[in-house]
Design an enzyme around this catalytic site. Sequence first.
Site, PDB file in Angstrom:
ATOM      1  N   ARG A  74       6.771  13.694  -9.946  1.00  0.00           N
ATOM      2  CA  ARG A  74       6.799  13.929  -8.491  1.00  0.00           C
ATOM      3  C   ARG A  74       8.058  14.703  -8.140  1.00  0.00           C
ATOM      4  NH1 ARG A  74       6.575   8.447  -5.383  1.00  0.00           N
ATOM      5  NH2 ARG A  74       4.397   8.427  -6.046  1.00  0.00           N
ATOM      6  N   ARG A 143      13.742   7.707  -1.000  1.00  0.00           N
ATOM      7  CA  ARG A 143      12.731   8.676  -1.487  1.00  0.00           C
ATOM      8  C   ARG A 143      12.753   9.958  -0.657  1.00  0.00           C
ATOM      9  NH1 ARG A 143       8.581   5.990  -4.298  1.00  0.00           N
ATOM     10  NH2 ARG A 143       9.463   4.210  -5.390  1.00  0.00           N
ATOM     11  N   LYS A 207      12.223   0.360  -3.307  1.00  0.00           N
ATOM     12  CA  LYS A 207      12.176   1.706  -2.736  1.00  0.00           C
ATOM     13  C   LYS A 207      12.614   1.687  -1.267  1.00  0.00           C
ATOM     14  CE  LYS A 207       7.731   2.013  -3.694  1.00  0.00           C
ATOM     15  NZ  LYS A 207       6.274   2.257  -3.711  1.00  0.00           N
ATOM     16  N   LYS A 209      12.509   4.329   2.368  1.00  0.00           N
ATOM     17  CA  LYS A 209      11.902   5.561   2.875  1.00  0.00           C
ATOM     18  C   LYS A 209      12.369   5.888   4.288  1.00  0.00           C
ATOM     19  CE  LYS A 209       7.866   4.922  -0.013  1.00  0.00           C
ATOM     20  NZ  LYS A 209       6.411   4.794  -0.100  1.00  0.00           N
ATOM     21  N   CYS A 428      -5.590   8.006  -1.082  1.00  0.00           N
ATOM     22  CA  CYS A 428      -4.561   7.971  -2.130  1.00  0.00           C
ATOM     23  C   CYS A 428      -5.180   8.440  -3.440  1.00  0.00           C
ATOM     24  CB  CYS A 428      -3.992   6.565  -2.263  1.00  0.00           C
ATOM     25  SG  CYS A 428      -5.121   5.456  -3.134  1.00  0.00           S
ATOM     26  N   CYS A 434      -3.770   6.225 -11.433  1.00  0.00           N
ATOM     27  CA  CYS A 434      -2.915   5.170 -10.893  1.00  0.00           C
ATOM     28  C   CYS A 434      -3.162   3.844 -11.615  1.00  0.00           C
ATOM     29  CB  CYS A 434      -3.148   4.988  -9.398  1.00  0.00           C
ATOM     30  SG  CYS A 434      -2.092   3.678  -8.761  1.00  0.00           S
ATOM     31  N   CYS A 473      -6.009   0.311  -3.533  1.00  0.00           N
ATOM     32  CA  CYS A 473      -5.445  -1.042  -3.626  1.00  0.00           C
ATOM     33  C   CYS A 473      -4.631  -1.284  -2.362  1.00  0.00           C
ATOM     34  CB  CYS A 473      -4.592  -1.183  -4.896  1.00  0.00           C
ATOM     35  SG  CYS A 473      -2.897  -0.621  -4.720  1.00  0.00           S
ATOM     36  N   CYS A 477      -0.708   3.456  -0.023  1.00  0.00           N
ATOM     37  CA  CYS A 477      -0.084   4.785  -0.194  1.00  0.00           C
ATOM     38  C   CYS A 477      -0.599   5.838   0.790  1.00  0.00           C
ATOM     39  CB  CYS A 477      -0.277   5.274  -1.620  1.00  0.00           C
ATOM     40  SG  CYS A 477       0.535   4.223  -2.827  1.00  0.00           S
TER      41      CYS A 477
HETATM   42 FE1  SRM Z   1       2.652   4.913  -3.335  1.00  0.00          FE
HETATM   43  C1  SRM Z   1       3.044   2.869  -5.977  1.00  0.00           C
HETATM   44  C2  SRM Z   1       1.071   7.159  -5.224  1.00  0.00           C
HETATM   45  C3  SRM Z   1       3.000   7.168  -0.850  1.00  0.00           C
HETATM   46  C4  SRM Z   1       3.302   2.376  -1.144  1.00  0.00           C
HETATM   47  N1  SRM Z   1       2.209   5.014  -5.293  1.00  0.00           N
HETATM   48  C5  SRM Z   1       2.498   4.083  -6.235  1.00  0.00           C
HETATM   49  C6  SRM Z   1       2.177   4.614  -7.634  1.00  0.00           C
HETATM   50  C7  SRM Z   1       3.398   5.278  -8.179  1.00  0.00           C
HETATM   51  C8  SRM Z   1       1.573   3.588  -8.617  1.00  0.00           C
HETATM   52  C9  SRM Z   1       2.500   2.829  -9.523  1.00  0.00           C
HETATM   53  O1  SRM Z   1       3.506   2.257  -9.064  1.00  0.00           O
HETATM   54  O2  SRM Z   1       2.186   2.787 -10.721  1.00  0.00           O
HETATM   55  C10 SRM Z   1       1.071   5.646  -7.269  1.00  0.00           C
HETATM   56  C11 SRM Z   1       0.871   6.788  -8.258  1.00  0.00           C
HETATM   57  C12 SRM Z   1      -0.578   7.221  -8.265  1.00  0.00           C
HETATM   58  C13 SRM Z   1      -0.827   8.435  -9.048  1.00  0.00           C
HETATM   59  O3  SRM Z   1      -1.577   8.364 -10.047  1.00  0.00           O
HETATM   60  O4  SRM Z   1      -0.307   9.487  -8.689  1.00  0.00           O
HETATM   61  C14 SRM Z   1       1.483   6.002  -5.857  1.00  0.00           C
HETATM   62  N2  SRM Z   1       2.232   6.844  -3.136  1.00  0.00           N
HETATM   63  C15 SRM Z   1       1.486   7.580  -3.993  1.00  0.00           C
HETATM   64  C16 SRM Z   1       1.126   8.918  -3.399  1.00  0.00           C
HETATM   65  C17 SRM Z   1       1.034  10.043  -4.411  1.00  0.00           C
HETATM   66  C18 SRM Z   1      -0.201   8.742  -2.639  1.00  0.00           C
HETATM   67  C19 SRM Z   1      -0.928   9.994  -2.260  1.00  0.00           C
HETATM   68  O5  SRM Z   1      -2.128   9.984  -2.485  1.00  0.00           O
HETATM   69  O6  SRM Z   1      -0.339  10.924  -1.722  1.00  0.00           O
HETATM   70  C20 SRM Z   1       2.246   9.061  -2.355  1.00  0.00           C
HETATM   71  C21 SRM Z   1       3.476   9.724  -2.898  1.00  0.00           C
HETATM   72  C22 SRM Z   1       4.493   9.941  -1.809  1.00  0.00           C
HETATM   73  C23 SRM Z   1       5.706  10.723  -2.229  1.00  0.00           C
HETATM   74  O7  SRM Z   1       5.614  11.940  -2.310  1.00  0.00           O
HETATM   75  O8  SRM Z   1       6.762  10.117  -2.410  1.00  0.00           O
HETATM   76  C24 SRM Z   1       2.547   7.598  -2.072  1.00  0.00           C
HETATM   77  N3  SRM Z   1       3.162   4.809  -1.367  1.00  0.00           N
HETATM   78  C25 SRM Z   1       3.135   5.853  -0.488  1.00  0.00           C
HETATM   79  C26 SRM Z   1       3.211   5.364   0.851  1.00  0.00           C
HETATM   80  C27 SRM Z   1       3.145   6.205   2.125  1.00  0.00           C
HETATM   81  C28 SRM Z   1       4.493   6.649   2.595  1.00  0.00           C
HETATM   82  O9  SRM Z   1       5.497   6.502   1.895  1.00  0.00           O
HETATM   83  O10 SRM Z   1       4.557   7.145   3.715  1.00  0.00           O
HETATM   84  C29 SRM Z   1       3.279   3.988   0.772  1.00  0.00           C
HETATM   85  C30 SRM Z   1       3.285   2.999   1.966  1.00  0.00           C
HETATM   86  C31 SRM Z   1       4.575   2.948   2.669  1.00  0.00           C
HETATM   87  C32 SRM Z   1       5.478   1.956   2.024  1.00  0.00           C
HETATM   88  O11 SRM Z   1       6.186   2.316   1.092  1.00  0.00           O
HETATM   89  O12 SRM Z   1       5.459   0.784   2.444  1.00  0.00           O
HETATM   90  C33 SRM Z   1       3.254   3.650  -0.637  1.00  0.00           C
HETATM   91  N4  SRM Z   1       3.153   2.967  -3.542  1.00  0.00           N
HETATM   92  C34 SRM Z   1       3.313   2.081  -2.511  1.00  0.00           C
HETATM   93  C35 SRM Z   1       3.494   0.768  -3.052  1.00  0.00           C
HETATM   94  C36 SRM Z   1       3.699  -0.546  -2.243  1.00  0.00           C
HETATM   95  C37 SRM Z   1       5.118  -0.762  -1.918  1.00  0.00           C
HETATM   96  C38 SRM Z   1       5.348  -2.101  -1.285  1.00  0.00           C
HETATM   97  O13 SRM Z   1       6.280  -2.230  -0.505  1.00  0.00           O
HETATM   98  O14 SRM Z   1       4.620  -3.045  -1.565  1.00  0.00           O
HETATM   99  C39 SRM Z   1       3.413   0.901  -4.465  1.00  0.00           C
HETATM  100  C40 SRM Z   1       3.544  -0.221  -5.516  1.00  0.00           C
HETATM  101  C41 SRM Z   1       4.955  -0.644  -5.736  1.00  0.00           C
HETATM  102  O15 SRM Z   1       5.915  -0.056  -5.254  1.00  0.00           O
HETATM  103  O16 SRM Z   1       5.097  -1.658  -6.428  1.00  0.00           O
HETATM  104  C42 SRM Z   1       3.184   2.289  -4.721  1.00  0.00           C
HETATM  105 FE1  SF4 Z   2      -2.454   3.560  -6.556  1.00  0.00          FE
HETATM  106 FE2  SF4 Z   2      -2.793   1.649  -4.792  1.00  0.00          FE
HETATM  107 FE3  SF4 Z   2      -1.136   3.661  -4.243  1.00  0.00          FE
HETATM  108 FE4  SF4 Z   2      -3.718   4.087  -4.282  1.00  0.00          FE
HETATM  109  S1  SF4 Z   2      -2.646   2.710  -2.857  1.00  0.00           S
HETATM  110  S2  SF4 Z   2      -2.174   5.363  -5.298  1.00  0.00           S
HETATM  111  S3  SF4 Z   2      -4.419   2.722  -5.872  1.00  0.00           S
HETATM  112  S4  SF4 Z   2      -0.841   2.171  -5.826  1.00  0.00           S
END
Ligand code: SRM
Ligand code: SF4
Length: 564
Positions: A74, A143, A207, A209, A428, A434, A473, A477
């Site tokens: 990323r 981030r 993390k 943000k 997502c 993922c 899930c 995201c």
């Molecule tokens: Fe996310 C984890 C993809 C934005 C909340 N996110 C992941 C991971 C890295 C899975 C992992 O930990 O193994 C995913 C990778 C999937 C893949 O195969 O690429 C992933 N997140 C994404 C992206 C690519 C989704 C998308 O379709 O665009 C976004 C990348 C953003 C970036 O450029 O940095 C992405 N993730 C978000 C957002 C939205 C935002 O930031 O505005 C959220 C919700 C906001 C938040 O953080 O509360 C988000 N991602 C999570 C979480 C849950 C965090 C939590 O507090 O519980 C995880 C899991 C974790 O951190 O344990 C996670």
């Molecule tokens: Fe993966 Fe869940 Fe984030 Fe979708 S919402 S990219 S399934 S961690």
Amino acid sequence: MSESSLTEVEDIKAASRHLRGTLEEGLQDPLTGAIADADTQVSKFHGIYQQDDRDIRSERKRQKLEPAYSFMIRARIPGGLLTTSQWLGLDDIAKTYANQSIRLTTRQAIQYHGVVKRNLKKTVADINHATLDTIAACGDVNRNVMSPPLPALSSVHREVQNHAEALSEHLMPKSRAYHEIWLDGEKIESSKTEVEPIYGDTYLPRKFKVAFVVPPQNDVDVFSQDMGLITVVQDGRIVGFNVTVGGGMGMTHGETDTYPRLGDVLGFIKPDDLLAVAEAVVTTQRDYGDRSNRKHARLKYTIDDRGVDWFRSEIETRSGVVFAAAEKFAFVANGDVYGWQKDDTAAWHYGLFVEGGRVSDVGERRLLSGLHAIAALHNSEFRLTPNQNLIISKVTESDKPIIEALLRQYGIENNAQASPLRLNSMACVAFPTCGLAMAESERYLPSLIDKLDAALTKQALADKPITIRMTGCPNGCARPYIAEIGLVGKGPGRYTLFLGAGFAGDRLGAPYLDNANEAEILDVVEPLFAKFAASRAVGEHFGDFLVRTGVVPNVSEGKHIHDG
Ligand code: SRM
Ligand code: SF4
């Protein structure tokens, strides 16, 4: 807190010598496509996730082969601002190392998937040659900083972008590990002499943000951020920011002490106080965030546990800045604006819909090739949006018809593909990359939208914008809890349906149906569309209607969300 109650990730960070771990050694090992377990945590701080192809995971197991490992990378792109020459660099990398595909993310960044270990270092080096980097794109640090890409109020937006870049820089880890490992930078004698002035040796508990927003468009979903900065403009000038804290989306199915949460407004600050206040928010979370339970480690839980008033006074003490009362603000929508718009310098900008953020060539729709052709011709800027779309920016009057012709030639102009529902959709990544996905998302949502569009057309609602977001899930995201229709993966083909969120991202949806398959989802949504068509008020949005008519409750606080 006793040492033994810390999570394993805390131990890994502490032992990593400021994010070095054994990554260099692991990259040299030709016997496996993976890196060491502990390094899979360390690599995140460098923007790199180890993944495996989940479509073939069980087949590989049956054949007694190791999983088909590859890496997601990323980039960090504050405000999603790219020059077109940087885009050409990214395009080249996609074609060389990453399945001919670039994935635009929900935080204005890009991801590559499928990069194998032997190409990892070359890919990161090439990203740096394209004058971008992947530092802190993931990991327990700040981030990618979001900033609104909309050009409608240009001078204000340009200034906000400068603030976003300055803040991104200020909150960057200072370790030289990235340069040593990926760019063959000179090794410093001892990582012990290196100092992380803001983060300390174990970085943040989780993390973090930040997003800036310029009302009335809430395209960055400011209330979902750990820290949000709502720009206050008077007489065309930025006078300061309303600061929000404690937003976050992630939850776990069935665990009621995890929940999505919208940020609280702390108060108003002047632009000169921004860095000090942001740093105080980060260091307060560094010192008080829960390092014993990663599911309770985000800032939102620190604030709920200790209270907003405690938090405000801690920030005031640490920063020396006293918050003034928040200034008035109002939002109208949390989606993007599409099509052509002219800014105050008479430049044109085209908001291009990119379904599910996936830039690749599929059939007649050749996004990768089309954007390459446009970037090659248009020596200017692309802006990545917070909703996985892209703005072709700063187009001159004379280039406008040429760009239009290219959009048509490559089959990628907006009206060729998208209903208002689709234009307001996000999915997502989920399967196959993922590791946390429980259900499909990016690969499935387009076909569900076909069916929902048909249902909307039946009710003469086809031109009504409704926000819909799907995740594989409950991590959230694609920020599904603030979409009017939110679908959160629970198992293969099964989703929890959330309804009633605010169209401007200012109210959470409520769980309406649990563990539902497609037929069950359509069965409940279609009659609700009919009801909406029959008795909505003028200009009323779907989410507001569902709350007003008592179909779902008004969710005042995320902690009341339980999806069973
Ligand atoms: Fe996310 C984890 C993809 C934005 C909340 N996110 C992941 C991971 C890295 C899975 C992992 O930990 O193994 C995913 C990778 C999937 C893949 O195969 O690429 C992933 N997140 C994404 C992206 C690519 C989704 C998308 O379709 O665009 C976004 C990348 C953003 C970036 O450029 O940095 C992405 N993730 C978000 C957002 C939205 C935002 O930031 O505005 C959220 C919700 C906001 C938040 O953080 O509360 C988000 N991602 C999570 C979480 C849950 C965090 C939590 O507090 O519980 C995880 C899991 C974790 O951190 O344990 C996670
Ligand atoms: Fe993966 Fe869940 Fe984030 Fe979708 S919402 S990219 S399934 S961690």
